[in-house]
Scaffold this motif. Structure first.
Motif, mmCIF file in Angstrom:
data_model
loop_
_atom_site.group_PDB
_atom_site.id
_atom_site.type_symbol
_atom_site.label_atom_id
_atom_site.label_comp_id
_atom_site.label_asym_id
_atom_site.label_seq_id
_atom_site.Cartn_x
_atom_site.Cartn_y
_atom_site.Cartn_z
ATOM 1 N N TYR A 253 0.885 -1.326 -0.007
ATOM 2 C CA TYR A 253 -0.101 -0.165 -0.008
ATOM 3 C C TYR A 253 1.031 1.171 0.052
ATOM 4 O O TYR A 253 2.072 1.241 0.310
ATOM 5 N N SER A 254 0.448 2.325 -0.584
ATOM 6 C CA SER A 254 1.044 3.640 -0.653
ATOM 7 C C SER A 254 0.224 5.015 -0.458
ATOM 8 O O SER A 254 -0.866 4.640 -1.169
ATOM 9 N N THR B 179 4.529 0.659 1.694
ATOM 10 C CA THR B 179 4.878 -0.400 2.774
ATOM 11 C C THR B 179 4.425 -1.737 1.641
ATOM 12 O O THR B 179 3.366 -2.014 1.104
ATOM 13 N N LEU B 180 5.619 -2.483 1.543
ATOM 14 C CA LEU B 180 5.349 -3.779 1.053
ATOM 15 C C LEU B 180 4.755 -4.753 1.969
ATOM 16 O O LEU B 180 5.372 -4.997 3.168
ATOM 17 N N ILE B 181 3.663 -5.299 1.861
ATOM 18 C CA ILE B 181 3.235 -6.488 2.641
ATOM 19 C C ILE B 181 3.473 -7.745 2.315
ATOM 20 O O ILE B 181 4.043 -8.460 3.430
ATOM 21 N N THR B 182 3.345 -8.092 1.254
ATOM 22 C CA THR B 182 3.761 -9.606 1.025
ATOM 23 C C THR B 182 4.110 -9.821 -0.398
ATOM 24 O O THR B 182 3.574 -9.212 -1.298
ATOM 25 N N LYS B 183 4.777 -10.821 -0.810
ATOM 26 C CA LYS B 183 5.051 -11.279 -2.121
ATOM 27 C C LYS B 183 5.476 -12.690 -2.120
ATOM 28 O O LYS B 183 5.775 -13.252 -1.252
ATOM 29 N N ASN C 67 7.491 -2.559 7.846
ATOM 30 C CA ASN C 67 8.663 -2.534 6.929
ATOM 31 C C ASN C 67 8.451 -1.559 5.863
ATOM 32 O O ASN C 67 8.768 -1.675 4.557
ATOM 33 N N GLY C 68 7.765 -0.460 6.259
ATOM 34 C CA GLY C 68 7.301 0.509 5.272
ATOM 35 C C GLY C 68 8.359 1.890 5.624
ATOM 36 O O GLY C 68 8.952 2.192 6.691
ATOM 37 N N ASP C 69 8.165 2.793 4.518
ATOM 38 C CA ASP C 69 8.829 4.096 4.697
ATOM 39 C C ASP C 69 7.558 5.281 4.602
ATOM 40 O O ASP C 69 6.442 4.697 4.721
ATOM 41 N N LYS C 70 7.774 6.300 4.446
ATOM 42 C CA LYS C 70 6.904 7.431 4.412
ATOM 43 C C LYS C 70 5.853 7.030 3.775
ATOM 44 O O LYS C 70 4.573 7.512 3.712
ATOM 45 N N HIS C 71 6.155 6.626 2.288
ATOM 46 C CA HIS C 71 5.162 6.500 1.179
ATOM 47 C C HIS C 71 4.868 5.206 0.894
ATOM 48 O O HIS C 71 3.666 5.026 0.047
#
Length: 329
Positions: A106-107, A154-158, A148-152
């Motif tokens: 999400y972003s 976040t990788l959830i899963t892959k 594991n996200g930054d300001k804009h």
């Protein structure tokens, strides 16, 4: 929600997908659009309803070149590569996605670059914050998603969706042909199933990683490096266990949990990636097969064709064609 597709090298070539007025209700709206570029076309089929947009994109690009994709609001994205191979640059992260693989993120400010290395097809599901909040029942995203996200971004899963319950859901979305008033309900139900399956997997993975200590994880990273060191004569599982000090369970189970692939699946990916590069450099198929650890060239050819949907002998020719097209353009 407004989603914009732009070619950085041809900024006049732009495609804007605006959320239709009907999609603010529970009505379903379907559109077909094409982004024409000098190097090929990106064809987009979009389906809109309240809080959601489903996009099936077909990338017929002769020369790999990035397409910038922007969204003007928070969006939760699920991408599934159906065919081909795509390289995706998200914030400071780069994801190489091949057929059968997916990622979810999400972003708050979506700004990504996507390039296609061959004819490709991808299913993308874009969800607005209102859609997610309605599901979760509040404005706070669960803790695992914030880790594991930054300001804009976040990788959830892959991972890989083929041969799993996710594959059935993806096929259901791609082949939905119900009457419009039923189709919206059907599509939303499939999206909810996809989300719940991924979220349950994420929760499970978070719980499972707790059984591995920091030392175990460091040893698993060591195993990953050892695999990459010698593609021609890689370590067996027994050798990896001995060199890293991990027992068989922790090596196999831990590798799958931490890296989203089996030991041999990861080795196969490394071999194919190395082979593709060598073939582009003009190396002969037989030499490449031996270099990456295949004793039988026929077995190598079959594995390569399955991975890239092209024969090893065609790689250099395709590269030269793309170069000539680029020079002509």
């Amino acid at each position: 929600m407004r989603i914009t597709f732009t070619s950085p090298s041809q900024k006049s070539r732009q495609l804007i997908l605006d959320c239709p007025a009907t999609a603010t209700s529970d009505l379903l709206t379907e559109r077909n659009s094409v982004l024409h570029l000098a190097t090929g076309d990106v064809t987009i089929q979009s389906t809109w309803f309240s809080g959601a947009c489903i996009i099936v994109s077909y990338w017929d690009i002769k020369k790999p070149s990035p397409i910038s994709i922007n969204c003007d609001c928070f969006c939760w994205i699920l991408n599934f590569v159906i065919d081909g191979e795509l390289a995706i640059q998200l914030s400071k992260k780069e994801l190489a996605l091949k057929a059968g693989r997916y990622h979810t993120f999400y972003s708050t400010l979506l700004n990504v670059d996507i390039s296609s290395k061959c004819k490709s097809q991808m299913l993308s599901i874009c969800l607005k914050k209102s859609f997610i909040e309605k599901l979760l029942g509040n404005n706070q995203l669960p803790a695992p998603f914030e880790s594991n996200g930054d300001k804009h971004f976040t990788l959830i899963t892959k991972g890989t969706y083929q041969n799993s319950s996710l594959s059935l859901l993806v096929n259901g979305l791609l082949n939905a042909d119900q009457p419009v008033y039923i189709k919206r309900i059907f599509l939303e139900a499939k999206i909810l199933e996809l989300l719940s399956t991924q979220l349950l997997y994420l929760e499970s993975r978070v719980d499972q990683t707790e059984i591995f200590s920091a030392d175990d994880r460091a040893r698993l990273q060591e195993a990953k490096m050892l695999i990459a060191q010698d593609l021609r004569s890689p370590c067996s599982l027994t050798e990896l266990s001995r060199k890293t000090g991990l027992n068989d369970f922790k090596l196999k189970k831990g590798f799958k949990i931490l890296f989203g692939n089996t030991v041999f699946g990861y080795l196969a990916e490394l071999r194919m990636d190395a082979a593709y590069k060598l073939l582009q450099e003009g190396e002969r198929v037989g030499i490449v097969a031996e270099t990456v650890g295949y004793k039988n060239a026929h077995h190598f050819t079959a594995a390569f064709k399955k991975r890239f949907n092209v024969l090893p002998s065609q790689v250099l020719r395709l590269l030269l064609i793309m170069v000539n097209v680029a020079c002509y353009v």
